[in-house]
Design a protein around this motif. Structure first.
Motif, PDB file in Angstrom:
ATOM      1  N   VAL A  50      75.147  37.835  19.063  1.00  0.00           N
ATOM      2  CA  VAL A  50      73.864  38.251  19.630  1.00  0.00           C
ATOM      3  C   VAL A  50      74.156  39.348  20.650  1.00  0.00           C
ATOM      4  CG1 VAL A  50      71.780  37.562  20.859  1.00  0.00           C
ATOM      5  CG2 VAL A  50      72.867  35.967  19.275  1.00  0.00           C
ATOM      6  N   ARG A  51      73.406  40.426  20.549  1.00  0.00           N
ATOM      7  CA  ARG A  51      73.689  41.614  21.352  1.00  0.00           C
ATOM      8  C   ARG A  51      72.433  42.114  22.048  1.00  0.00           C
ATOM      9  NH1 ARG A  51      77.041  43.077  16.318  1.00  0.00           N
ATOM     10  NH2 ARG A  51      79.178  43.012  17.099  1.00  0.00           N
ATOM     11  N   TRP A  52      72.634  42.738  23.189  1.00  0.00           N
ATOM     12  CA  TRP A  52      71.586  43.499  23.858  1.00  0.00           C
ATOM     13  C   TRP A  52      71.917  44.977  23.693  1.00  0.00           C
ATOM     14  CZ3 TRP A  52      67.044  41.868  25.641  1.00  0.00           C
ATOM     15  CH2 TRP A  52      66.879  40.518  25.958  1.00  0.00           C
ATOM     16  N   TYR A  53      70.932  45.725  23.240  1.00  0.00           N
ATOM     17  CA  TYR A  53      71.010  47.176  23.163  1.00  0.00           C
ATOM     18  C   TYR A  53      69.937  47.751  24.090  1.00  0.00           C
ATOM     19  CZ  TYR A  53      73.822  47.078  18.842  1.00  0.00           C
ATOM     20  OH  TYR A  53      74.814  46.899  17.902  1.00  0.00           O
ATOM     21  N   ARG A  54      70.085  49.000  24.433  1.00  0.00           N
ATOM     22  CA  ARG A  54      69.005  49.685  25.148  1.00  0.00           C
ATOM     23  C   ARG A  54      68.873  51.100  24.581  1.00  0.00           C
ATOM     24  NH1 ARG A  54      72.078  49.983  30.952  1.00  0.00           N
ATOM     25  NH2 ARG A  54      73.590  51.627  30.441  1.00  0.00           N
ATOM     26  N   GLN A  55      67.660  51.598  24.708  1.00  0.00           N
ATOM     27  CA  GLN A  55      67.371  52.945  24.241  1.00  0.00           C
ATOM     28  C   GLN A  55      66.546  53.663  25.291  1.00  0.00           C
ATOM     29  OE1 GLN A  55      65.580  53.215  20.332  1.00  0.00           O
ATOM     30  NE2 GLN A  55      66.365  55.299  20.092  1.00  0.00           N
ATOM     31  N   ALA A  56      67.157  54.669  25.891  1.00  0.00           N
ATOM     32  CA  ALA A  56      66.456  55.479  26.878  1.00  0.00           C
ATOM     33  C   ALA A  56      65.625  56.531  26.145  1.00  0.00           C
ATOM     34  CB  ALA A  56      67.457  56.153  27.810  1.00  0.00           C
ATOM     35  N   PRO A  57      64.588  57.044  26.787  1.00  0.00           N
ATOM     36  CA  PRO A  57      63.747  58.063  26.141  1.00  0.00           C
ATOM     37  C   PRO A  57      64.581  59.251  25.669  1.00  0.00           C
ATOM     38  CG  PRO A  57      62.728  57.274  28.152  1.00  0.00           C
ATOM     39  CD  PRO A  57      64.096  56.673  28.113  1.00  0.00           C
TER      40      PRO A  57
END
Length: 122
Positions: free
Chosen positions: A38-45
């Motif tokens: 299980v992973r957390w990703y993030r996406q900035a604008p």
């Protein structure tokens, strides 16, 4: 069917803390069988999605991106079937949508949540 539901996002001041939650259904965490990541990703604008942290379904292995080491911590609760991302000392450049991802080890099937917005601003 695997479903992931993120929550906990919001507006936080630089240097503040926030805890994200990813409620998992469709599989359960096991203390003895490592069959999911299980992973957390993030996406900035305007940027590509990036990996923030990973935890195995047994919880015995975690990974944190260099940019968040010492400030963020991924953990899980077997009782709640939930994965957490505790964030401390957040920075404005960490603003973005945070996504929870689950990957089944045996066939690399990927499942995604809808994302939760984190805004770091004063």
């Amino acid at each position: 069917q695997v479903q992931l539901v993120e929550s906990g996002g919001g507006l936080v001041q630089p240097g503040g803390s926030l805890r994200l939650e990813c409620a998992v259904s469709g599989f359960t965490f096991s203390t003895y069988r490592m069959n999911w990541y299980v992973r957390w990703y993030r996406q900035a604008p305007g940027k590509e999605r990036e990996l923030v942290a990973t935890i195995t379904s047994t919880g015995d292995t975690t990974y944190h991106a260099d940019s968040v080491k010492g400030r963020f911590a991924i953990s899980k609760s077997n009782a709640e079937n939930t994965v957490y991302l505790q964030m401390h000392s957040v920075k404005p450049e960490e603003t973005g949508v945070y996504y929870c991802n689950a990957r089944r080890a045996e066939d690399r099937s990927d499942y995604w949540g809808q994302g939760t917005q984190v805004t770091v601003s004063s």
